[in-house]
Structure formats: structure tokens, C-alpha cells
Motif scaffolding. Sequence first.
Motif, PDB file in Angstrom:
ATOM      1  N   GLY A 117       0.809  -1.215   0.000  1.00  0.00           N
ATOM      2  CA  GLY A 117       0.000   0.000   0.000  1.00  0.00           C
ATOM      3  C   GLY A 117       0.840   1.261   0.000  1.00  0.00           C
ATOM      4  O   GLY A 117       0.564   2.207  -0.756  1.00  0.00           O
ATOM      5  N   TYR A 118       1.893   1.286   0.832  1.00  0.00           N
ATOM      6  CA  TYR A 118       2.783   2.452   0.856  1.00  0.00           C
ATOM      7  C   TYR A 118       3.430   2.669  -0.512  1.00  0.00           C
ATOM      8  O   TYR A 118       3.538   3.804  -0.992  1.00  0.00           O
ATOM      9  N   ALA A 119       3.850   1.568  -1.148  1.00  0.00           N
ATOM     10  CA  ALA A 119       4.481   1.660  -2.471  1.00  0.00           C
ATOM     11  C   ALA A 119       3.498   2.232  -3.492  1.00  0.00           C
ATOM     12  O   ALA A 119       3.867   3.073  -4.327  1.00  0.00           O
ATOM     13  N   TRP A 120       2.248   1.774  -3.426  1.00  0.00           N
ATOM     14  CA  TRP A 120       1.206   2.264  -4.326  1.00  0.00           C
ATOM     15  C   TRP A 120       0.970   3.757  -4.138  1.00  0.00           C
ATOM     16  O   TRP A 120       0.897   4.518  -5.107  1.00  0.00           O
ATOM     17  N   VAL A 121       0.856   4.187  -2.879  1.00  0.00           N
ATOM     18  CA  VAL A 121       0.605   5.603  -2.596  1.00  0.00           C
ATOM     19  C   VAL A 121       1.776   6.456  -3.075  1.00  0.00           C
ATOM     20  O   VAL A 121       1.581   7.516  -3.698  1.00  0.00           O
ATOM     21  N   ILE A 122       2.994   6.016  -2.813  1.00  0.00           N
ATOM     22  CA  ILE A 122       4.180   6.774  -3.236  1.00  0.00           C
ATOM     23  C   ILE A 122       4.230   6.887  -4.755  1.00  0.00           C
ATOM     24  O   ILE A 122       4.446   7.973  -5.306  1.00  0.00           O
ATOM     25  N   CYS A 123       4.007   5.770  -5.443  1.00  0.00           N
ATOM     26  CA  CYS A 123       4.034   5.787  -6.912  1.00  0.00           C
ATOM     27  C   CYS A 123       2.949   6.699  -7.476  1.00  0.00           C
ATOM     28  O   CYS A 123       3.179   7.442  -8.443  1.00  0.00           O
ATOM     29  N   TRP A 124       1.776   6.635  -6.873  1.00  0.00           N
ATOM     30  CA  TRP A 124       0.666   7.468  -7.345  1.00  0.00           C
ATOM     31  C   TRP A 124       1.009   8.951  -7.237  1.00  0.00           C
ATOM     32  O   TRP A 124       0.794   9.724  -8.178  1.00  0.00           O
ATOM     33  N   PHE A 125       1.560   9.357  -6.101  1.00  0.00           N
ATOM     34  CA  PHE A 125       1.865  10.775  -5.921  1.00  0.00           C
ATOM     35  C   PHE A 125       3.125  11.202  -6.668  1.00  0.00           C
ATOM     36  O   PHE A 125       3.267  12.386  -6.990  1.00  0.00           O
ATOM     37  N   ILE A 126       4.013  10.277  -6.965  1.00  0.00           N
ATOM     38  CA  ILE A 126       5.140  10.607  -7.836  1.00  0.00           C
ATOM     39  C   ILE A 126       4.625  11.026  -9.210  1.00  0.00           C
ATOM     40  O   ILE A 126       5.088  12.007  -9.801  1.00  0.00           O
ATOM     41  N   VAL A 127       3.633  10.296  -9.703  1.00  0.00           N
ATOM     42  CA  VAL A 127       3.077  10.599 -11.029  1.00  0.00           C
ATOM     43  C   VAL A 127       2.182  11.839 -10.992  1.00  0.00           C
ATOM     44  O   VAL A 127       2.418  12.819 -11.716  1.00  0.00           O
ATOM     45  N   THR A 128       1.146  11.812 -10.163  1.00  0.00           N
ATOM     46  CA  THR A 128       0.178  12.915 -10.178  1.00  0.00           C
ATOM     47  C   THR A 128       0.719  14.168  -9.496  1.00  0.00           C
ATOM     48  O   THR A 128       0.446  15.286  -9.946  1.00  0.00           O
ATOM     49  N   GLY A 129       1.470  13.994  -8.405  1.00  0.00           N
ATOM     50  CA  GLY A 129       2.027  15.149  -7.702  1.00  0.00           C
ATOM     51  C   GLY A 129       3.055  15.886  -8.538  1.00  0.00           C
ATOM     52  O   GLY A 129       3.096  17.123  -8.556  1.00  0.00           O
ATOM     53  N   THR A 130       3.891  15.133  -9.266  1.00  0.00           N
ATOM     54  CA  THR A 130       4.891  15.765 -10.131  1.00  0.00           C
ATOM     55  C   THR A 130       4.220  16.533 -11.257  1.00  0.00           C
ATOM     56  O   THR A 130       4.613  17.660 -11.582  1.00  0.00           O
ATOM     57  N   SER A 131       3.183  15.945 -11.851  1.00  0.00           N
ATOM     58  CA  SER A 131       2.456  16.615 -12.930  1.00  0.00           C
ATOM     59  C   SER A 131       1.809  17.906 -12.443  1.00  0.00           C
ATOM     60  O   SER A 131       1.889  18.956 -13.107  1.00  0.00           O
ATOM     61  N   TRP A 132       1.161  17.844 -11.281  1.00  0.00           N
ATOM     62  CA  TRP A 132       0.483  19.022 -10.723  1.00  0.00           C
ATOM     63  C   TRP A 132       1.484  20.118 -10.367  1.00  0.00           C
ATOM     64  O   TRP A 132       1.313  21.282 -10.716  1.00  0.00           O
ATOM     65  N   THR A 133       2.558  19.734  -9.663  1.00  0.00           N
ATOM     66  CA  THR A 133       3.551  20.717  -9.232  1.00  0.00           C
ATOM     67  C   THR A 133       4.258  21.340 -10.433  1.00  0.00           C
ATOM     68  O   THR A 133       4.551  22.542 -10.436  1.00  0.00           O
ATOM     69  N   THR A 134       4.542  20.534 -11.461  1.00  0.00           N
ATOM     70  CA  THR A 134       5.144  21.067 -12.683  1.00  0.00           C
ATOM     71  C   THR A 134       4.261  22.145 -13.288  1.00  0.00           C
ATOM     72  O   THR A 134       4.737  23.222 -13.665  1.00  0.00           O
ATOM     73  N   ALA A 135       2.959  21.853 -13.379  1.00  0.00           N
ATOM     74  CA  ALA A 135       2.020  22.829 -13.950  1.00  0.00           C
ATOM     75  C   ALA A 135       1.995  24.114 -13.123  1.00  0.00           C
ATOM     76  O   ALA A 135       1.961  25.226 -13.683  1.00  0.00           O
ATOM     77  N   LEU A 136       2.018  23.989 -11.792  1.00  0.00           N
ATOM     78  CA  LEU A 136       2.003  25.170 -10.923  1.00  0.00           C
ATOM     79  C   LEU A 136       3.262  26.010 -11.101  1.00  0.00           C
ATOM     80  O   LEU A 136       3.194  27.240 -11.212  1.00  0.00           O
ATOM     81  N   ILE A 137       4.416  25.351 -11.106  1.00  0.00           N
ATOM     82  CA  ILE A 137       5.680  26.084 -11.217  1.00  0.00           C
ATOM     83  C   ILE A 137       5.792  26.777 -12.568  1.00  0.00           C
ATOM     84  O   ILE A 137       6.193  27.946 -12.650  1.00  0.00           O
ATOM     85  N   ILE A 138       5.421  26.076 -13.640  1.00  0.00           N
ATOM     86  CA  ILE A 138       5.470  26.675 -14.971  1.00  0.00           C
ATOM     87  C   ILE A 138       4.514  27.867 -15.053  1.00  0.00           C
ATOM     88  O   ILE A 138       4.851  28.922 -15.607  1.00  0.00           O
ATOM     89  N   ALA A 139       3.315  27.719 -14.501  1.00  0.00           N
ATOM     90  CA  ALA A 139       2.341  28.813 -14.504  1.00  0.00           C
ATOM     91  C   ALA A 139       2.879  30.014 -13.741  1.00  0.00           C
ATOM     92  O   ALA A 139       2.708  31.169 -14.168  1.00  0.00           O
ATOM     93  N   GLU A 140       3.536  29.760 -12.608  1.00  0.00           N
ATOM     94  CA  GLU A 140       4.082  30.864 -11.813  1.00  0.00           C
ATOM     95  C   GLU A 140       5.230  31.546 -12.539  1.00  0.00           C
ATOM     96  O   GLU A 140       5.342  32.771 -12.531  1.00  0.00           O
ATOM     97  N   LEU A 141       6.083  30.773 -13.187  1.00  0.00           N
ATOM     98  CA  LEU A 141       7.187  31.358 -13.953  1.00  0.00           C
ATOM     99  C   LEU A 141       6.670  32.154 -15.144  1.00  0.00           C
ATOM    100  O   LEU A 141       7.186  33.232 -15.460  1.00  0.00           O
ATOM    101  N   GLU A 142       5.636  31.641 -15.806  1.00  0.00           N
ATOM    102  CA  GLU A 142       5.040  32.355 -16.932  1.00  0.00           C
ATOM    103  C   GLU A 142       4.402  33.663 -16.497  1.00  0.00           C
ATOM    104  O   GLU A 142       4.400  34.647 -17.230  1.00  0.00           O
ATOM    105  N   GLY A 143       3.844  33.663 -15.283  1.00  0.00           N
ATOM    106  CA  GLY A 143       3.198  34.869 -14.776  1.00  0.00           C
ATOM    107  C   GLY A 143       4.140  35.832 -14.094  1.00  0.00           C
ATOM    108  O   GLY A 143       3.694  36.854 -13.540  1.00  0.00           O
ATOM    109  N   GLY A 144       5.428  35.522 -14.104  1.00  0.00           N
ATOM    110  CA  GLY A 144       6.411  36.407 -13.470  1.00  0.00           C
ATOM    111  C   GLY A 144       6.443  36.294 -11.970  1.00  0.00           C
ATOM    112  O   GLY A 144       6.953  37.183 -11.277  1.00  0.00           O
ATOM    113  N   GLY A 145       5.894  35.204 -11.418  1.00  0.00           N
ATOM    114  CA  GLY A 145       5.879  35.018  -9.971  1.00  0.00           C
ATOM    115  C   GLY A 145       7.232  34.620  -9.420  1.00  0.00           C
ATOM    116  O   GLY A 145       8.165  34.291 -10.163  1.00  0.00           O
TER     117      GLY A 145
END
Length: 307
Positions: free
Chosen positions: A269-297
Motif C-alpha cells: 500500500g505504501y508503495a502504491w501511494v508513493i508511486c501514485w503521488f510521484i506521477v500525479t504530484g509531479t504533474s500538478w507541481t510542474t504545472a504550478l511552477i510553470i504557470a508561476e514562472l510564466e506569470g512572473g511570480g
Amino acid sequence: MAIAALAMDAIHLTLLIQPLHTFRHQKQIGSAHELPWSKRFAWASQLCSSPRGVGWDHQVKNLLEHSASSRQEFVRSHLINAAKHILCFNIALFYMRHEPAYQSAAAFASQPFVPRLLNCGAFLVLQYCMGAAVYSLIVALIVSCTSSEPSSWPEMCGKWEDAYTIRRFWGRTWHQFYRRFLTPFGQKMTSFLGYKRGTSGSSYTQLYTAFFISSITHLGGDVVVNSSRLGISCPFFIYQALAITFEDVVIAAARRAGVKETKGTRIVGYAWVICWFIVTGTSWTTALIIAELEGGGKVIPSNFLGV
């Protein structure tokens, strides 16, 4: 985010329930609606300032553990905890300042997955450690300078070892500051759709409603990051409800096959949760960081407490 969460809680307290009849402080004598106006105002102020429901009896079960340590031990442990998180904050900050990918949206978007995973992890560590350090310092100050008891100040999040499924991660470890208003939204939607309590329809209606409302609440953060990318966080939270649905199907099938919960299944279960957030968390955080950089944040903040 704070304003958005307050808005959702305000809708919950004014439109979804009757707080004077639903909530009861553990030290309260008599019914709240019978109190004089001034005392009722103080009662309501205490209720609004306790989003996790610590010290209150109400419909959302409090899953946070209370501290049994003495006042001095409690303050000392929180000061040590704050120091650890400040150190981790500045380590993550040092890494980010020396990582070229944070200099532009194009540079961050063009990274291979593994470097991007590390860079997103550093960003999340920075955000979490800042919040945890501030919480520990505030708690230490309040308990040392006022009559507030340590039992009124449980840890900011639930136990990390409880997060061996995605449902448990959100329900027991992470969503503690939102539970009070997320649950009633789900209950109202269940009632509106006519599902009986305890049925699958009721359970999954509450699940998807809770994550939908959470995604709406996170629009407050999206506005600050980049107002032109409003809604960038929403898919991440809807994905969590979908993953929990899939997870429930797998767990139910395993139980029918005679699989019992053991230390081994928890490791899986721990392995599943970690893998899930590696995929979805990385995608979400990437989008946030790129959006902030694009907006001059400002993705890279100043040193925390000047350390």
C-alpha cells in the motif's frame, strides 16, 4: 488559499447546517442558542477559529491525537520541530537557488522526468516545511505565553504511517483543515440525489463532492500563482477521487479472495501511494511552477527567518 477556505467554511456554516445546534464545545454548559448575544458571538468566534474541530463535539470525527506531554516538554518539542523544518526549508531553498531549471518556464518544462521529480520534490518540501515551522512556532508561543493547554494543539497533520492507501492519506493524514466543511457538502449532495446513508451511492457521492469542493477551494491558490491559468489545480484533485474508486475495487476484490491486511499488504500500500503521488504530484507541481514562472511570480522565496 486561506480566503478560499474561509469562504467555503462560511457557506457550510451559514447555508448547510445550523451551527448552534450542530456544534458543542467540550467545556460548554447548556445550549449555545440560549446564550446571550455577546457570549454567542464569542462562541461563534471560537468555532470559526478552530477549523479542525479540536475541543468541539460535532458530526465530523476528529482524527487528530492530542498531546499528553507537560507544558515545558510540549514547547521544547515544538521548538525543536520548528528548527528541523527551518533547516530542511533552507536546504531545499539552497538547492532551488542553484538549479537552473527554476529560471524559466521553458527550462522547467524541458527537463527529463527524474530531474523534474527532484525539482518538484524540493518545491513541495519547501512549502510543507514553511507551514510546519510556522505552525510549531505559533503553537510554542501560545502555549508558553497563555493558559492554552497542549491538548488543544495536536500535530498539523495526522500520522504519516496511516497513509498506506490514498483514501487514508487524504482522510487521516492530509485533509484535516478542510474536513469540517468538505463532509457536509458531500452529505448535502447525497441527500439531494436521494441516496440512503451507508450505500455505495452515498459513499461515492460524498467522495467526489469532497474532492470537487477541495478543487474549488484551491482556485484561491491558482489565482495567486497565475490568474490566467485559473483551474490548473482542479484535475489533480479529481484524479484523487478516481484513484480511490479504483483502489476500493482492488481492495474489495482482494478481500473476497481471502487476502487479509498484514504488514506485507501495508508495504504494498505504501508503495502504491508513493508511486501514485510521484506521477500525479509531479504533474500538478510542474504545472504550478510553470504557470508561476510564466506569470512572473517568485518561485524561489527569501530565506526563512533569515537563516
